[in-house]
Design a protein around this motif. Structure first.
Motif, short mmCIF file in Angstrom:
data_model
loop_
_atom_site.label_atom_id
_atom_site.label_comp_id
_atom_site.label_asym_id
_atom_site.label_seq_id
_atom_site.Cartn_x
_atom_site.Cartn_y
_atom_site.Cartn_z
N ILE A 91 0.86 -1.19 0.00
CA ILE A 91 0.00 0.00 0.00
C ILE A 91 0.89 1.23 0.00
O ILE A 91 1.78 1.38 0.83
N ASP A 92 0.67 2.14 -0.92
CA ASP A 92 1.51 3.34 -1.02
C ASP A 92 0.61 4.55 -1.25
O ASP A 92 -0.61 4.43 -1.36
N GLY A 93 1.22 5.70 -1.33
CA GLY A 93 0.49 6.91 -1.64
C GLY A 93 -0.48 7.29 -0.54
O GLY A 93 -0.24 7.06 0.64
N ARG A 94 -1.62 7.87 -0.94
CA ARG A 94 -2.59 8.37 0.03
C ARG A 94 -3.12 7.28 0.94
O ARG A 94 -3.26 7.47 2.14
N ALA B 137 -3.35 4.87 6.27
CA ALA B 137 -3.19 3.67 7.09
C ALA B 137 -2.30 3.95 8.30
O ALA B 137 -2.58 3.51 9.41
N LEU B 138 -1.21 4.72 8.07
CA LEU B 138 -0.33 5.06 9.20
C LEU B 138 -1.03 5.97 10.20
O LEU B 138 -0.89 5.79 11.42
N LEU B 139 -1.80 6.94 9.71
CA LEU B 139 -2.45 7.89 10.60
C LEU B 139 -3.61 7.25 11.38
O LEU B 139 -4.04 7.79 12.41
N GLU B 140 -4.10 6.13 10.89
CA GLU B 140 -5.18 5.44 11.60
C GLU B 140 -4.64 4.47 12.64
O GLU B 140 -5.41 3.93 13.45
N ASP B 141 -3.30 4.28 12.64
CA ASP B 141 -2.67 3.39 13.62
C ASP B 141 -2.28 4.23 14.83
O ASP B 141 -1.45 5.15 14.72
N PRO B 142 -2.87 3.99 16.01
CA PRO B 142 -2.60 4.83 17.20
C PRO B 142 -1.11 4.94 17.53
O PRO B 142 -0.64 6.02 17.91
N LEU B 143 -0.36 3.84 17.40
CA LEU B 143 1.06 3.87 17.75
C LEU B 143 1.85 4.75 16.77
O LEU B 143 2.71 5.53 17.16
N TRP B 144 1.54 4.57 15.47
CA TRP B 144 2.23 5.40 14.48
C TRP B 144 1.83 6.86 14.59
O TRP B 144 2.64 7.77 14.41
N LEU B 145 0.57 7.12 14.92
CA LEU B 145 0.11 8.50 15.10
C LEU B 145 0.85 9.16 16.25
O LEU B 145 1.32 10.31 16.13
N SER C 158 -4.93 22.79 15.14
CA SER C 158 -4.68 23.90 14.22
C SER C 158 -4.74 23.42 12.78
O SER C 158 -4.59 22.23 12.48
N ALA C 159 -4.94 24.39 11.86
CA ALA C 159 -5.03 24.06 10.44
C ALA C 159 -3.72 23.54 9.89
O ALA C 159 -3.69 22.82 8.88
N ALA C 160 -2.59 23.89 10.55
CA ALA C 160 -1.28 23.50 10.04
C ALA C 160 -0.88 22.09 10.48
O ALA C 160 0.03 21.50 9.89
N PHE C 161 -1.55 21.56 11.51
CA PHE C 161 -1.07 20.29 12.08
C PHE C 161 -1.39 19.09 11.17
O PHE C 161 -0.54 18.21 11.00
N ARG C 162 -2.56 19.04 10.58
CA ARG C 162 -2.91 17.90 9.73
C ARG C 162 -1.99 17.79 8.53
O ARG C 162 -1.50 16.68 8.22
N PRO C 163 -1.67 18.89 7.80
CA PRO C 163 -0.71 18.76 6.69
C PRO C 163 0.65 18.26 7.14
O PRO C 163 1.32 17.51 6.40
N MET C 164 1.07 18.64 8.35
CA MET C 164 2.36 18.14 8.84
C MET C 164 2.30 16.64 9.12
O MET C 164 3.23 15.89 8.77
N LEU C 165 1.21 16.18 9.72
CA LEU C 165 1.06 14.75 9.96
C LEU C 165 1.12 13.98 8.65
O LEU C 165 1.81 12.95 8.54
N GLU C 166 0.42 14.48 7.63
CA GLU C 166 0.40 13.78 6.35
C GLU C 166 1.77 13.79 5.68
O GLU C 166 2.21 12.79 5.10
N ALA D 50 4.02 10.46 4.95
CA ALA D 50 4.48 10.12 3.60
C ALA D 50 5.98 9.88 3.60
O ALA D 50 6.47 8.91 2.96
N GLN D 51 6.75 10.70 4.33
CA GLN D 51 8.20 10.50 4.37
C GLN D 51 8.57 9.26 5.15
O GLN D 51 9.57 8.59 4.85
#
Length: 574
Positions: free
Chosen positions: A119-122, A127-135, A158-166, A170-171
């Protein structure tokens, strides 16, 4: 006197900057009560240099936090991608240096797989952001990354936090993919991450400020970490005058435009500036140069120009420490060194700086010492009589005498009367006293020459309130110097009343004269330094204790009796 900020030494020996966080930004910084950063050195000199830069960094952090509290988080989506990319490149370097690729892979027992498998991309990011440990891991990484760039924590809502998480998720995927390639012996495929580019706030910060703006920042910094005493205030004012001249000559350009050629040209133009003249404040620097050339006016000396250049040099040195410019153009140009050599060479035939014995007789036989003269303007009381005599017989600086209190005329256990001087520089500088210790709070004790006692100095001091000033009629000027106004009127008196024709500096000339007389009479250098307040790095500072006052008085008694030569005291019978 304000507290002077200093590096804080940890018990480990490492120095830190430790600064209290203002109450208004504590909620967003979430660091407790103090901002603390390691200076990564145990060497005091290095710590002081790094401390200056870190203090500026903390100022930027505090300012950014205030902006974010007022306007919300300012990081853009591009900043989020760039922050994540920089983090990924550091993780890649660490991975390749250690060869540990498995920490970025999923262990299935018999095989390793990159994060999210295929699984790659979006979908992989989600998938990573839905994993509590990875989050939790990514939130921790972001919290650690922002302080690297002097950015306060970004609130999770904040509006800036979600883009940083994504962006970081991705990295993390790209790092895992690269780790898998390396584990399969593919050491060619690069990390999929954007090239490092300036962040939005870095681009704004790194735009070189105008000279005038940077001077104001430097002034704020110096007054903040300095003593805020009159010496610091005076230096800031003098430097401001030099920067004003620079801007008049070359314009208010960014710091990066101050090159070696500019510094050299500035030195050349300063050498063309007149030393004085009526109406000069109404003229620009270019007009003053033209006036000096048209009228053949005396111009600034090489030593004065060198000292003026130190103003520009101080600003550029601060800019180097902050990473705004790569070099100090003044020092790199060598112009100050050339001026020093030229001044030293010229000094071999420079005019004398001390009064001759005939000049001393002319001064002290003039009307003010005969008590036959009344000042036409400012009345400084007994200061007219006693300050010149004290300067002549002690070699002290004008301000050291002018600021004396009546109870600082004291007598030692051995019966030696002396002045308990608080060492301080004169307002007009002490350019020749390169070895002088000019530290506020540094005392030295100078015995009173018998001539001063015979002239009635002790009786004069005893009549005054002992907790008050020795010269009550002297008032401090705006910079806090008690001898300023007297010095101006004394200079006028010597020319117009005493009819003294000399280039010797009116007040400071007595100091040079005292040193010259000491040399002529064979007073040992360490004792001479103890009397004048010089520090030659040897033993002179050990002198001046009460137990050694008799030895100092013995040396003073070797000096000629100027008061007798001028007729103020009867000539001793032979």
């Amino acid at each position: 006197m304000a507290f002077m900020a200093q590096p804080w030494k940890h018990p480990s020996g490492i120095y830190y900057i430790r600064r209290r966080i203002p109450d208004d930004i504590k909620p967003i910084l979430a660091r407790g009560d103090f901002y603390k950063v390691s200076l990564q050195t145990r060497v005091p000199a290095e710590a002081k240099t790094r401390f200056a830069a870190e203090w500026s960094n903390s100022d930027q952090l505090f300012d950014t936090a205030r902006v974010q509290l007022r306007d919300g988080v300012q990081l853009s989506a591009k900043d989020a991608v760039q922050l994540a990319a920089r983090w990924a490149y550091r993780e890649r370097d660490a991975m390749e240096q250690t060869g540990n690729f498995s920490s970025w892979l999923v262990d299935h027992g018999s095989r390793f797989e990159p994060l999210g498998g295929t699984i790659d991309g979006r979908r992989g990011v989600n998938a990573l952001l839905e994993d509590p440990l990875w989050l939790l891991f990514l939130e921790t990484v972001i919290a650690d990354e922002l302080p690297r760039y002097n950015q306060p924590p970004a609130p999770k809502d904040s509006a800036a936090f979600r883009p940083m998480l994504e962006a970081f998720a991705a990295q993390a995927q790209h790092l895992s993919k690269m780790a898998f390639d390396r584990s399969e012996h593919d050491h060619v495929t690069p990390l999929h991450a954007p090239a490092v580019a300036p962040l939005s706030f870095e681009a704004q910060r790194n735009a070189a400020p105008l000279l005038s703006r940077f001077f104001e920042d430097w002034k704020t910094y110096v007054l903040k970490i300095g003593s805020n005493g009159r010496d610091v205030t005076k230096r800031v004012a003098e430097y401001g005058g030099t920067i004003k001249v620079f801007i008049e000559l070359y314009g208010d350009h960014p710091l990066t435009s101050v090159t070696r050629m500019t510094a050299s040209a500035f030195g050349s133009d300063l050498l063309r500036m007149p030393t004085g003249g009526a109406g000069r404040r109404a003229l620009t620097a270019r007009q003053l140069i033209a006036k000096a050339e048209a009228e053949g006016l005396p111009t600034l000396s090489r030593l004065t120009v060198k000292n003026r250049l130190m103003a520009l040099s101080a600003l550029l040195s601060h800019a180097v420490r902050l990473g705004i410019v790569t070099e100090n153009a003044v020092t790199a140009s060598g112009v100050t060194g050339e001026l020093s050599k030229a001044a030293s060479k010229a000094g071999r035939t420079a005019p004398r700086k001390h009064y001759t014995r005939p000049e001393l007789r002319q001064i002290f036989s003039s009307p003010v010492f005969q008590r036959t003269w009344t000042p036409p303007r400012a009345s400084f009381g007994e200061a007219w009589y006693w300050i010149p005599l004290l300067l002549c017989y002690t070699g002290a600086r004008r301000e050291e005498i002018a600021q004396l209190k009546a109870d600082e005329i004291q007598c030692s256990e051995e019966g030696v009367w002396y002045l308990d001087l608080l060492s301080t520089p004169d307002e007009d500088g002490d350019e020749d006293d390169q070895r002088t210790l000019k530290t506020a709070g540094s005392h030295r004790k100078i015995p009173l020459h018998p001539d001063l006692i015979e002239l009635g100095f002790l009786q004069y001091a005893e009549r005054l309130p002992q907790t008050g000033p020795l010269f009550p009629s002297l008032e401090a000027n705006h910079a806090g110097y008690y001898g300023h106004n007297f010095g101006k009127r004394w200079s006028a008196y010597l020319k117009s009343v005493a009819q003294l024709d000399t280039r010797v500096r009116p007040s400071h000339g007595f100091r040079h004269t005292f040193i010259t007389l000491c040399r002529e009479q064979g007073v040992p250098e360490e004792l001479r330094d103890a009397l004048t307040g010089h520090d030659n790095g040897a033993v002179s500072r050990k002198y001046g204790e009460r137990a050694l006052l008799p030895q100092l008085l013995e040396q003073l008694n070797k000096l000629p009796s100027i008061a007798r030569e001028a007729g103020l005291l009867p000539v001793a019978a032979t």
